[in-house]
Design an enzyme around this catalytic site. Sequence first.
Site, PDB file in Angstrom:
ATOM      1  N   GLU A   1       0.816  -1.206   0.000  1.00  0.00           N
ATOM      2  CA  GLU A   1       0.000   0.000   0.000  1.00  0.00           C
ATOM      3  C   GLU A   1       0.858   1.268   0.000  1.00  0.00           C
ATOM      4  O   GLU A   1       1.803   1.382   0.796  1.00  0.00           O
ATOM      5  CB  GLU A   1      -0.936  -0.014   1.221  1.00  0.00           C
ATOM      6  CG  GLU A   1      -1.816   1.212   1.341  1.00  0.00           C
ATOM      7  CD  GLU A   1      -2.688   1.436   0.109  1.00  0.00           C
ATOM      8  OE1 GLU A   1      -3.246   0.463  -0.417  1.00  0.00           O
ATOM      9  OE2 GLU A   1      -2.794   2.604  -0.336  1.00  0.00           O
TER      10      GLU A   1
ATOM     11  N   THR B   1      -6.054   2.595  -5.043  1.00  0.00           N
ATOM     12  CA  THR B   1      -5.879   1.145  -4.936  1.00  0.00           C
ATOM     13  C   THR B   1      -6.721   0.401  -5.954  1.00  0.00           C
ATOM     14  O   THR B   1      -6.251  -0.535  -6.607  1.00  0.00           O
ATOM     15  CB  THR B   1      -6.267   0.647  -3.518  1.00  0.00           C
ATOM     16  OG1 THR B   1      -5.319   1.135  -2.576  1.00  0.00           O
ATOM     17  CG2 THR B   1      -6.295  -0.861  -3.446  1.00  0.00           C
TER      18      THR B   1
ATOM     19  N   HIS C   1      -0.812   3.366   4.933  1.00  0.00           N
ATOM     20  CA  HIS C   1      -1.797   4.191   4.218  1.00  0.00           C
ATOM     21  C   HIS C   1      -1.896   5.524   4.946  1.00  0.00           C
ATOM     22  O   HIS C   1      -1.778   5.593   6.161  1.00  0.00           O
ATOM     23  CB  HIS C   1      -3.156   3.466   4.209  1.00  0.00           C
ATOM     24  CG  HIS C   1      -4.211   4.120   3.367  1.00  0.00           C
ATOM     25  ND1 HIS C   1      -4.922   5.213   3.789  1.00  0.00           N
ATOM     26  CD2 HIS C   1      -4.651   3.836   2.116  1.00  0.00           C
ATOM     27  CE1 HIS C   1      -5.768   5.574   2.837  1.00  0.00           C
ATOM     28  NE2 HIS C   1      -5.622   4.754   1.801  1.00  0.00           N
TER      29      HIS C   1
ATOM     30  N   ASP D   1       1.377   0.186  -5.010  1.00  0.00           N
ATOM     31  CA  ASP D   1       0.203   0.553  -5.825  1.00  0.00           C
ATOM     32  C   ASP D   1       0.241   1.988  -6.329  1.00  0.00           C
ATOM     33  O   ASP D   1      -0.205   2.279  -7.430  1.00  0.00           O
ATOM     34  CB  ASP D   1      -1.123   0.246  -5.113  1.00  0.00           C
ATOM     35  CG  ASP D   1      -1.375   1.059  -3.848  1.00  0.00           C
ATOM     36  OD1 ASP D   1      -0.410   1.604  -3.267  1.00  0.00           O
ATOM     37  OD2 ASP D   1      -2.555   1.142  -3.442  1.00  0.00           O
ATOM     38  N   HIS D   2       0.781   2.915  -5.502  1.00  0.00           N
ATOM     39  CA  HIS D   2       0.825   4.332  -5.893  1.00  0.00           C
ATOM     40  C   HIS D   2       1.601   5.106  -4.844  1.00  0.00           C
ATOM     41  O   HIS D   2       2.053   4.536  -3.845  1.00  0.00           O
ATOM     42  CB  HIS D   2      -0.589   4.912  -6.059  1.00  0.00           C
ATOM     43  CG  HIS D   2      -1.482   4.659  -4.873  1.00  0.00           C
ATOM     44  ND1 HIS D   2      -1.328   5.306  -3.671  1.00  0.00           N
ATOM     45  CD2 HIS D   2      -2.508   3.789  -4.706  1.00  0.00           C
ATOM     46  CE1 HIS D   2      -2.240   4.871  -2.820  1.00  0.00           C
ATOM     47  NE2 HIS D   2      -2.963   3.936  -3.416  1.00  0.00           N
TER      48      HIS D   2
HETATM   49  C1  GP9 Z   1      -8.861   0.353   1.186  1.00  0.00           C
HETATM   50  C2  GP9 Z   1      -7.472   0.318   0.707  1.00  0.00           C
HETATM   51  C3  GP9 Z   1      -6.939   1.703   0.416  1.00  0.00           C
HETATM   52  O1  GP9 Z   1      -9.475  -0.875   1.421  1.00  0.00           O
HETATM   53  O2  GP9 Z   1      -7.281  -0.607  -0.305  1.00  0.00           O
HETATM   54  O3  GP9 Z   1      -7.374   2.256  -0.763  1.00  0.00           O
HETATM   55  P1  GP9 Z   1      -6.779   3.646  -1.332  1.00  0.00           P
HETATM   56  O4  GP9 Z   1      -7.224   4.726  -0.406  1.00  0.00           O
HETATM   57  O5  GP9 Z   1      -5.296   3.534  -1.382  1.00  0.00           O
HETATM   58  O6  GP9 Z   1      -7.352   3.733  -2.673  1.00  0.00           O
HETATM   59 MN    MN Z   2      -3.769   2.348  -2.237  1.00  0.00          MN
END
Ligand code: GP9
Ligand code: MN
Length: 430
Positions: free
Chosen positions: A38, A82, A199, A258-259
């Site tokens: 993440e 995500t 996150h 992911d980013h």
């Molecule tokens: C939420 C997680 C985060 O379940 O996958 O999503 P994001 O905020 O990074 O899009």
């Molecule tokens: Mn994400």
Amino acid sequence: IPKDLNTVLEYKEKNYIEPNKKYYGIAKGKNVIIIHLESFQQFLLNYKLDGREVTPFLNSLLNNKNVLSFDNFFHQVGQGKTSDAETMLETGTFGLPQGSFFSSIAQDNTIQAAPAILQQKGDYTSAVFHGNTAGFWNRNNVYKNFGYDYFFHNDYFYNTPDSKVNLGIKDKLLFGESIKYLEHLPQPFYAKFITITNHMNFELSSKDSDFPLADTKDNVVNRYFRTANYLDESVHEFFNYLQTSGLLKNSVVVIYGDHFGISNDRNKNLAPLLNKSSEEWNNYNNAMVQRVPFMIYDEGIKGGVNHTFGGEIDVLPTLLHLLGIDTKNYVQLGQDLLNPKRSQVIAFRNHSFVSPKYTSYDGDLYDTATGSELTPDETQIKEIKKDQKKVNDKLNVSDLINNSNLLRFYTPAGFKPVDPNNYNYMNEYP
Ligand code: GP9
Ligand code: MN
């Protein structure tokens, strides 16, 4: 509508590049384990804060003889974050120009995604492990269209006041508690782990980590390194399990960020930690920090670092080719990262792009190799226009497919459309 579908199918023919024979099928029949890191950016790798490595385990993978890693790999997400990463990695199409494909139309679209392809071509069982509630990003509905057999979400894990941080179960608990489910999956399986602790706002108490906080004026930046370190440790623990259980040798493990975790409006605060000046930070720097890790662990692969420019859209054909599944008939907009004939013009979701030669980011142009701002001469203008057209074509074809649900009119030879009614996940409607 047939006209649009034609555009898409012509693009698919033109865009397809054949598998590299040296790699094709080397992981055939193996389990696939996807580890979604993440908000994890490439600059965290080999970074030291106060003399401490932030990601000692991931760093060790970079030198592991079974790991092929990519150091010019960019995320390509838009507002769907995500969920956009999931869309690209598993359907071979992009997220939408605005909003999230998952949250809006994906549940009603015909989708030809990795879990379904692998089930049909290799008798794979598929599962997602993620410690947030089932409905976040509308996953409980969308995963059915992907053909996911199981979705282990929040309700499958112990919930105590202490087990969660941010949006879900702490990563170490997610991996630890997933094992009892993983062990019951028939092999070969395709299993995706979506982590969450690293996150925004990157909160993690000193009870869970003794890793130092950075010392800038931006507390979000300061906390980022601790949660990244925690994520590194959690992946390490999971790898130890894979190793001791013997699963690792029968699996190909894909690890990717992911980013970004630090958004562009905070990058000036991050700059000093990257030995850059905040005043001189520009859109070139913004573009370069969109790199995220991409690594493949496989005991049959020759490890090392591959420098090709690529992005999340390129993962699906790369992975399927490693598994010995040709992608010729599928509408997938990426190109195998292991075929040197691929295009290295990498589209961001907002039509900015980066290539080994040019970086075009939010209207500013740079020489990618040197980072200097570019006033292009005539030849360069031509090349840049050509690159921009490639980017626009790719994104536009993706939007055509997804906005008009075009795959309902095209079924690849040998593929059976997924019926979402065949799937249901426990307590998916909390
Ligand atoms: C939420 C997680 C985060 O379940 O996958 O999503 P994001 O905020 O990074 O899009
Ligand atoms: Mn994400």
